[in-house]
Structures are given as structure tokens and as C-alpha cells.
Design a protein around this motif. Structure first.
Motif, short mmCIF file in Angstrom:
data_model
loop_
_atom_site.label_atom_id
_atom_site.label_comp_id
_atom_site.label_asym_id
_atom_site.label_seq_id
_atom_site.Cartn_x
_atom_site.Cartn_y
_atom_site.Cartn_z
N VAL A 284 0.88 -1.17 0.00
CA VAL A 284 0.00 0.00 0.00
C VAL A 284 0.92 1.22 0.00
CG1 VAL A 284 -1.69 1.33 1.32
CG2 VAL A 284 -1.85 -1.16 1.26
N VAL A 285 0.62 2.15 -0.89
CA VAL A 285 1.44 3.37 -0.97
C VAL A 285 0.52 4.55 -0.71
CG1 VAL A 285 2.88 4.80 -2.49
CG2 VAL A 285 2.94 2.28 -2.69
N ILE A 286 0.94 5.42 0.20
CA ILE A 286 0.12 6.60 0.48
C ILE A 286 0.95 7.87 0.29
CG2 ILE A 286 0.45 6.31 3.00
CD1 ILE A 286 -2.41 7.63 3.24
N LYS A 287 0.36 8.82 -0.44
CA LYS A 287 1.03 10.11 -0.66
C LYS A 287 0.58 11.07 0.44
CE LYS A 287 1.23 13.58 -4.34
NZ LYS A 287 0.65 13.82 -5.67
N LEU A 288 1.54 11.71 1.07
CA LEU A 288 1.24 12.60 2.20
C LEU A 288 2.04 13.90 2.08
CD1 LEU A 288 1.54 9.98 5.10
CD2 LEU A 288 -0.57 11.09 4.37
N PRO A 289 1.56 14.98 2.71
CA PRO A 289 2.41 16.17 2.79
C PRO A 289 3.71 15.79 3.51
CG PRO A 289 0.17 16.66 3.52
CD PRO A 289 0.25 15.18 3.37
N LEU A 290 4.80 16.42 3.10
CA LEU A 290 6.12 16.01 3.61
C LEU A 290 6.18 15.84 5.13
CD1 LEU A 290 9.01 15.42 2.73
CD2 LEU A 290 9.50 17.86 2.94
N ARG A 291 5.56 16.77 5.84
CA ARG A 291 5.69 16.72 7.31
C ARG A 291 4.47 16.14 8.03
NH1 ARG A 291 10.26 19.15 7.10
NH2 ARG A 291 10.44 20.89 5.65
N ALA A 292 3.58 15.51 7.29
CA ALA A 292 2.39 14.92 7.93
C ALA A 292 2.77 13.75 8.83
CB ALA A 292 1.42 14.46 6.85
N ASP A 293 1.91 13.48 9.83
CA ASP A 293 2.12 12.30 10.68
C ASP A 293 1.88 11.04 9.86
OD1 ASP A 293 2.48 13.99 12.82
OD2 ASP A 293 0.37 13.89 13.44
N PHE A 294 2.43 9.93 10.34
CA PHE A 294 2.14 8.65 9.69
C PHE A 294 0.65 8.39 9.79
CE2 PHE A 294 6.46 7.39 11.51
CZ PHE A 294 7.12 7.74 10.34
N ILE A 295 0.10 7.75 8.77
CA ILE A 295 -1.32 7.40 8.86
C ILE A 295 -1.51 6.31 9.92
CG2 ILE A 295 -1.25 5.72 6.93
CD1 ILE A 295 -4.18 7.35 6.44
N ASN A 296 -2.52 6.48 10.74
CA ASN A 296 -2.81 5.56 11.84
C ASN A 296 -1.60 5.32 12.75
OD1 ASN A 296 -5.28 5.37 10.71
ND2 ASN A 296 -5.25 3.17 10.33
N SER B 139 7.81 18.70 -1.27
CA SER B 139 6.67 19.06 -0.42
C SER B 139 5.80 17.85 -0.05
CB SER B 139 5.81 20.11 -1.11
OG SER B 139 5.37 19.58 -2.34
N THR B 140 6.03 16.75 -0.73
CA THR B 140 5.24 15.55 -0.43
C THR B 140 6.16 14.35 -0.23
OG1 THR B 140 5.04 15.11 -2.79
CG2 THR B 140 3.17 16.19 -1.75
N ARG B 141 5.58 13.28 0.28
CA ARG B 141 6.35 12.04 0.40
C ARG B 141 5.44 10.86 0.13
NH1 ARG B 141 5.33 12.55 6.41
NH2 ARG B 141 4.32 10.54 6.82
N PHE B 142 6.03 9.72 -0.20
CA PHE B 142 5.26 8.48 -0.36
C PHE B 142 5.67 7.53 0.76
CE2 PHE B 142 5.62 10.16 -4.73
CZ PHE B 142 4.28 10.26 -5.04
N ASP B 143 4.72 7.10 1.56
CA ASP B 143 4.98 6.09 2.60
C ASP B 143 4.55 4.74 2.04
OD1 ASP B 143 5.82 8.13 4.22
OD2 ASP B 143 4.22 7.92 5.72
N VAL B 144 5.45 3.77 2.12
CA VAL B 144 5.20 2.46 1.51
C VAL B 144 5.07 1.39 2.60
CG1 VAL B 144 6.06 0.74 -0.12
CG2 VAL B 144 6.56 3.16 -0.49
N TYR B 145 4.00 0.64 2.55
CA TYR B 145 3.76 -0.47 3.50
C TYR B 145 3.80 -1.76 2.71
CZ TYR B 145 2.29 3.38 6.46
OH TYR B 145 2.28 4.56 7.17
N THR B 146 4.86 -2.52 2.92
CA THR B 146 5.00 -3.76 2.16
C THR B 146 4.39 -4.92 2.95
OG1 THR B 146 7.20 -4.03 3.08
CG2 THR B 146 7.06 -3.03 0.89
N LYS B 147 4.03 -6.00 2.23
CA LYS B 147 3.39 -7.12 2.94
C LYS B 147 4.21 -8.39 2.82
CE LYS B 147 -1.07 -7.07 3.16
NZ LYS B 147 -2.46 -7.27 2.73
#
Ligand SMILES: C[S@@+](CC[C@H](N)C(=O)[O-])C[C@H]1O[C@@H](n2cnc3c(N)ncnc32)[C@H](O)[C@@H]1O
Length: 212
Positions: A180-192, A204-212
Motif C-alpha cells: 500500500v502506498v500513500i502520498k502525504l504532505p512532507l511533514r504529515a504524521d504517519f497514517i494511523n 513538499s510531499t512524500r510516499f509512505d510504503v507499507y510492504t506485505k
């Protein structure tokens, strides 16, 4: 919707703002990669975050919006399913994809669904789950809103904040086969509050990647 109206013009289905604050909005994929070239670095980062640089695969874009990220997936050769719940955006996207089909003169395997992605993803059976689920929810407005691009401001005005992004993330994590890949503002908290396995950071943005 009173403020906006959708009309068919020579160029395709167009959204007009009756207050004239925003210029008419039309989604157009027929200019291909060229009109997006200035954002190449961002595109490469998205492809890397999703793991598509060597091998494109199946992806659900659960937050399609103006379809720019979905179009990148399509251009990379992925099997793309785009979900959008907002009716105005769905109509604009649907028209734009049809024009792309006619422009190319052949079938494209890009599927667009008008639905809530949480329900759609939760209802996927095991043999229908994609390798990747991509999320780019609408974030609360930043202070420097004047700096936000006009396209983004009209999108924000039509859609409002996506307050159920955490539930969408949970649904995505339970169904994606690989990541699952989520695009977030660079300084946003991690989702959940969930730390990702990999991060790709832009200006200004980042991609957080959750691998399984
Ligand atoms: C920030 S925009 C996405 C922009 C998009 N990545 C692009 O490239 O244009 C977020 C969009 O996701 C849609 N969205 C958010 N949550 C959704 C959900 N649960 N189901 C379907 N659409 C959703 C919103 O209506 C909005 O159009």
C-alpha cells in the motif's frame, strides 16, 4: 454544486465556476506524458514507491481525483482500476478516458469505478485483489493556501477533506497483495501512527510504503 456547472464543449466535458474564481476545468490525457514532463522527478518517485520501475502490475488507485496519478500508472503499462466517489470528478474522468480511447484508436484496459473505495476494496474476493493499492487522500488545508495550485484548490472546493482516510488505509492494507502506498504532505504524521517500511521524500510531499 450550485456554484459549478458541467457542460459539453468542443474540447470535452468541462466544469465551469459561475463565480469565475477558477478557470474552466477539463481533464485531458490525450497530450500524453508531454504535458506532465515538468513533474518527471515526482513521477519517477511514484513509480519507485509502487515498485513499478522494473515490472508494472495491477494497481487500484482508490483516490483518483483528477486522474494524474492513475494516468502515470496507465502510461507505465499497469493494469489500472481507478475509484472515485465524487460525482463531478467521476463524470470529468469518464469523459477524459473516453477521449483518450478515441485518440488512441484502440482499447485501453483502464477501468474507472464510481464508488466509495472503502466498500469496494473491502468487498474484493481473494482472487481479485491487486498487487498495489495507492492512496492520495485530500489533506486538511495548509496555512499557505495561496501557494496551493489552482487545480488543487478547485479540487479541494468540490471534494472537501477526506475524513475517512484512516479507514481507507485499513481496508487497503487488509487487501493489497504486495504493498500500500500513500502520498502525504512532507511533514504529515504517519497514517494511523503506523510506521512505513520505506519512504520516498520529495520537496513538499512524500510516499509512505507499507510492504506485505
Ligand atoms: C487529493 S485527490 C487525489 C488526486 C489524484 N491523486 C490525482 O492524481 O489527481 C483525492 C480524491 O480521492 C477521492 N476519494 C477520497 N476518498 C475516497 C474514497 N473512500 N472512495 C473514493 N474516492 C475517494 C476524493 O473524492 C478526491 O477526488
Amino acid at each position: 454544486m450550485d456554484r459549478y456547472s458541467l457542460c459539453h464543449t468542443e474540447s470535452g466535458l468541462t466544469l465551469f465556476d459561475k463565480t469565475n474564481e477558477f478557470k474552466p476545468l477539463i481533464i485531458d490525457f490525450t497530450q500524453g506524458e508531454s504535458q506532465y514532463r515538468h513533474q518527471r522527478a515526482q513521477h519517477e518517485m511514484l513509480a519507485k514507491a509502487c515498485g513499478f520501475t522494473k515490472k508494472p502490475s495491477s494497481v487500484i488507485d482508490a483516490t483518483t481525483g483528477l486522474g494524474r496519478d492513475s494516468f502515470i500508472f496507465e502510461s507505465l503499462g499497469c493494469e489500472v482500476t481507478s475509484i472515485e466517489r465524487n460525482d463531478i470528478l467521476y463524470q470529468l474522468l469518464s469523459d477524459a478516458i473516453e477521449r483518450l480511447r478515441q485518440d488512441r484508436g484502440l482499447e485501453i484496459s483502464w477501468q474507472l469505478i464510481h464508488a466509495d473505495a472503502i466498500e469496494t476494496i473491502q468487498s474484493l474476493s481473494a482472487d481479485n485483489t491487486p498487487d498495489v493499492i495507492y492512496l492520495d487522500p485530500m489533506h486538511p488545508e495548509r496555512k499557505k493556501s495561496a501557494l496551493v495550485k489552482k487545480e488543487m484548490r478547485i479540487l479541494r472546493d468540490i471534494v472537501g477533506p477526506d475524513l475517512d482516510a484512516k479507514q481507507l488505509f485499513d481496508a487497503a492494507l487488509s487487501k493489497a497483495k504486495k504493498r500500500v502506498v500513500i502520498k502525504l504532505p512532507l511533514r504529515a504524521d504517519f497514517i494511523n501512527d503506523q510506521k512505513p517500511n520505506i519512504q520516498f521524500k520529495g520537496r513538499s510531499t512524500r510516499f509512505d510504503v507499507y510492504t506485505k
